[in-house]
Design an enzyme around this catalytic site. Structure first.
Site, PDB file in Angstrom:
ATOM      1  N   TYR A  17       0.824  -1.208   0.000  1.00 53.94           N
ATOM      2  CA  TYR A  17       0.000   0.000   0.000  1.00 53.94           C
ATOM      3  C   TYR A  17       0.861   1.263   0.000  1.00 53.94           C
ATOM      4  CZ  TYR A  17      -3.022  -3.733   1.620  1.00 53.94           C
ATOM      5  OH  TYR A  17      -3.675  -4.913   1.745  1.00 53.94           O
ATOM      6  N   TYR A 144     -12.913  -6.962   4.934  1.00 57.67           N
ATOM      7  CA  TYR A 144     -11.688  -7.023   4.132  1.00 57.67           C
ATOM      8  C   TYR A 144     -11.394  -8.488   3.828  1.00 57.67           C
ATOM      9  CZ  TYR A 144      -6.860  -7.102   2.668  1.00 57.67           C
ATOM     10  OH  TYR A 144      -5.721  -7.336   1.943  1.00 57.67           O
ATOM     11  N   ASP A 245     -14.527 -16.214   6.352  1.00 62.96           N
ATOM     12  CA  ASP A 245     -13.116 -15.912   6.129  1.00 62.96           C
ATOM     13  C   ASP A 245     -12.450 -15.803   7.506  1.00 62.96           C
ATOM     14  OD1 ASP A 245     -10.647 -14.858   5.625  1.00 62.96           O
ATOM     15  OD2 ASP A 245     -11.340 -13.264   4.290  1.00 62.96           O
ATOM     16  N   LYS A 274      -2.723 -16.729   7.274  1.00 61.27           N
ATOM     17  CA  LYS A 274      -1.985 -16.020   8.333  1.00 61.27           C
ATOM     18  C   LYS A 274      -1.396 -16.954   9.401  1.00 61.27           C
ATOM     19  CE  LYS A 274      -3.472 -11.389   7.576  1.00 61.27           C
ATOM     20  NZ  LYS A 274      -4.738 -10.902   7.066  1.00 61.27           N
TER      21      LYS A 274
END
Ligand SMILES: *Cc1c(COP(=O)(O)O)cnc(C)c1O
Length: 434
Positions: A17, A144, A245, A274
């Site tokens: 980003y 997200y 998710d 993750k």
């Protein structure tokens, strides 16, 4: 790193980003161990964000390293088409055992975003037999799900993640995130918008994707688990695939092994990433059950048209097996609760600050929501001078430590956040974005 390389990197290496034209300052990391990151100049920082939520058992966990070393010596990689190996079988067995009932099958992939892509493709392919007009998705505002095309399309369009790419990513349906927070009193009316949207767009919606209980990158928001029960019931009623998710919430972060467990639900698809490898190496997994297996089996293609080159990479799988062993080697749940208790004790009175909107803690996540957008660079400079590595974003300052962090290091993180806010109150730190 020498100056030449540092300069070269500043000119030529992209960061998340960020821009190459005016990049934000970066630190030179040389080593990590436990909850610590060592920098090139010898300084040590406490990793209070578990390196983007992944390093749950600390950096360099010896159990994970020994599994990986063993695997590295025998077989680091082999293609997965036409081949099976013990790490793939063993991890599948373990994951199907610990995930909610019905999630018996595993699709291995490389990263969280790719797992989400696969989940979306599975839902569309399932519907190609049942309800062929359904090719779009329903998602929550504030959600997200990653940065690849499909994942980005189900991420809140107001969050900025997808704004440069409007018109490129498919357009999806969004409804409000559950208005009842974790710990508040549930009101059944909260799921009305979900029911109305499913009713109205049932010919178009293939699946409903959400982050159970905690919306992470969308603002560290904790909502009432009862919403998941409503989502499970309604999606079943409308034959819409429910995708949980759990890339951020999986493996104990919130105090339950999976956030879906707070509601006792089994989604049709669950994505993991993750913490799956304890943050050692990139790996993700898509958990599915009978519905998806049959849906894909009866579709015209009959197969799932997805097959990453490094699918089920044995080295990455050995890290996941090591991470599960690590999880079983200490009382992680007690650690998570202890971290939560300390964070609550140390952060809650910040809610009285005129700069702070709300303080909330769930599991091993402590959040100070500020009244305005923060300046990440200014805050990070102050915090790294304090010896703490945190990454405030939006209007959120949060602590998300490895479960193995010492009390002393954790108090250092919370103490630095307190100092930061006190400095802002006195006008000494310009912590808000101009
Ligand atoms: C981080 C994250 C992803 C994306 O995972 P990557 O490994 O960064 O691609 C997807 N969903 C959620 C909930 C996440 O937190």
């Amino acid at each position: 790193m020498n100056n030449f390389l540092q300069n070269f990197a500043r000119e030529h290496v992209w960061h998340p980003y960020d821009s190459l034209e005016s990049p934000i300052p970066v630190l030179d990391a040389v080593r990590t161990a436990g909850a610590r990151i060592t920098l090139g100049d010898g300084r040590e920082l406490i990793d209070g964000v578990s390196s983007w939520w992944s390093v749950c058992h600390g950096h360099g966990n010896p159990i994970i390293i020994s599994e990986m070393e063993k695997q590295l010596r025998s077989m680091s990689h082999v293609m997965f088409a036409g081949i099976i190996h013990e790490p793939a079988a063993e991890l599948a067995r373990k994951l199907s055992e610990i995930t909610p009932p019905g999630l018996s099958d595993v699709f291995y992939a490389d990263s969280g975003s790719v797992a989400v892509e696969i989940a979306l493709k599975m839902a569309v392919q399932y519907q190609s037999v049942r309800n062929p007009s359904r090719k779009r998705f329903l998602a929550l505002r504030g959600g997200y799900h990653g940065d690849t095309l499909g994942a980005m399309s189900v991420t809140d369009p107001g969050s900025g993640f997808s704004s440069p790419y409007t018109g490129y990513a498919p357009e999806q349906f969004f409804i409000s995130r559950p208005g009842i927070k974790f710990g508040e009193k549930w009101e059944p009316g909260v799921s009305d918008e979900l029911r109305d949207t499913l009713e109205r767009y049932q010919d178009e919606i293939a699946g409903f994707i959400l982050e159970p209980v905690m919306q992470g990158a969308g603002g560290m928001y904790f909502y009432h688990p009862e919403y998941l029960k409503a989502a499970r019931k309604l999606t079943a009623e409308y034959d819409v695939i429910l995708i949980c998710d759990e890339i951020a919430t999986g493996f104990g972060r919130l105090g339950e092994l999976f956030a879906s467990n707070f509601a006792g639900i089994s989604p049709d698809i669950m994505t993991l990433g993750k913490g799956l490898t304890g943050g050692m190496i990139s790996l993700s997994a898509v958990m599915t059950g009978r519905k998806i297996r049959e849906g894909i089996g009866y579709s015209s293609a009959r197969v799932m048209m997805h097959g990453p080159t490094f699918m089920a990479n044995p080295l990455a799988l050995s890290a996941a097996l090591g991470s599960l062993r690590a999880l079983g080697s200490y009382d992680w749940q007690a650690r998570v609760h202890h971290i939560g208790d300390l964070l609550r004790r140390e952060l809650c009175d910040l809610a009285a600050s005129p700069l702070v909107q709300e303080v909330r803690v769930l599991g091993a996540v402590g959040v100070v929501e500020m009244k305005r957008q923060v300046d990440t660079v200014v805050m990070q400079r102050f915090l790294t001078d304090e010896g703490v590595w945190l990454r405030p974003f939006g209007n959120i300052i949060y602590i998300y430590p490895p479960f193995v962090i010492s009390d002393e290091d954790l108090l250092k993180c919370s103490g630095s956040v307190r100092k930061l806010i006190a400095g802002m109150e006195r006008g000494e730190i310009a912590g808000f974005r101009a």
